[in-house]
Design an enzyme around this catalytic site. Structure first.
Site, PDB file in Angstrom:
ATOM      1  CG  HIS A  66       9.171  -2.171  15.672  1.00 54.18           C
ATOM      2  ND1 HIS A  66      10.461  -2.083  16.110  1.00 54.18           N
ATOM      3  CD2 HIS A  66       8.807  -0.920  15.285  1.00 54.18           C
ATOM      4  CE1 HIS A  66      10.881  -0.834  15.989  1.00 54.18           C
ATOM      5  NE2 HIS A  66       9.891  -0.109  15.490  1.00 54.18           N
ATOM      6  CE  LYS A  95      17.076  -4.596  18.885  1.00 54.98           C
ATOM      7  NZ  LYS A  95      16.917  -5.319  20.107  1.00 54.98           N
TER       8      LYS A  95
END
Length: 174
Positions: free
Chosen positions: A42, A160
């Site tokens: 991430h 995302k």
């Protein structure tokens, strides 16, 4: 450099080996506690060049009602790898994927200024130090948890941009 070598020589080979074996036993206990099938990378989606601490991320996540920081590891701008959530506990970083994964985040992921539309623009902002630390951490985790463990970006599981680069492609040879 020489000072460290001299300091190390104060320890017997037997005591160093004992510590290594004990560490490996601890790792084996952790492996037995929770099966790991994947590592998910991430970004913090914070401004390029702006340092964010583990404690700050933890506060954000606690505010959301979580029990702790969602990531197991956080990599600072200077490459420092910090421990977040204990690895024996499932993370809170990727919906429906936390049970059998380890979550790693690097600080950054968006431009230092907002775009014309007022939104943050996704960007791979990893520093040289972050790239080195991330590679080392991923290599270490794969050696501990096995070759069957796969590496992914958060964006493979959610709509995302995170982590702002193709983690699966970049780390496919680890």
């Amino acid at each position: 450099m020489y000072g460290n070598s001299r300091k190390f020589s104060n320890y017997s080979f037997k005591s160093v080996l004992k510590n290594i074996i004990m560490s490996m036993q601890d790792i084996k206990k952790e492996i037995a506690m929770r099966k790991i099938n994947k590592i998910i990378v991430h970004c913090t989606a914070t401004q390029e060049g702006k340092e964010i601490s583990v404690d700050t991320i933890r506060k954000w996540h606690l505010k959301r009602g979580w029990s702790d920081i969602g990531y197991h590891y956080v990599i600072s701008l200077d490459g420092l790898t910090q421990v977040g959530r204990p690895i024996e506990r499932s993370g809170a970083h990727t919906k429906r994927e936390n049970k059998d994964s380890i979550g790693i985040t690097y600080v950054g992921g968006v431009e230092s200024e907002r775009g014309k539309n007022g939104k943050w623009i996704a960007k791979d902002t990893r520093t040289k130090e972050q790239k080195i630390s991330l590679l080392n951490l991923l290599t270490t985790l794969k050696s501990i948890y096995g070759d069957d463990v796969t590496i992914h970006g958060h964006r493979e599981f959610a709509a995302k941009s995170c982590p702002c680069f193709d983690a699966n492609k970049e780390y496919c040879n680890i």
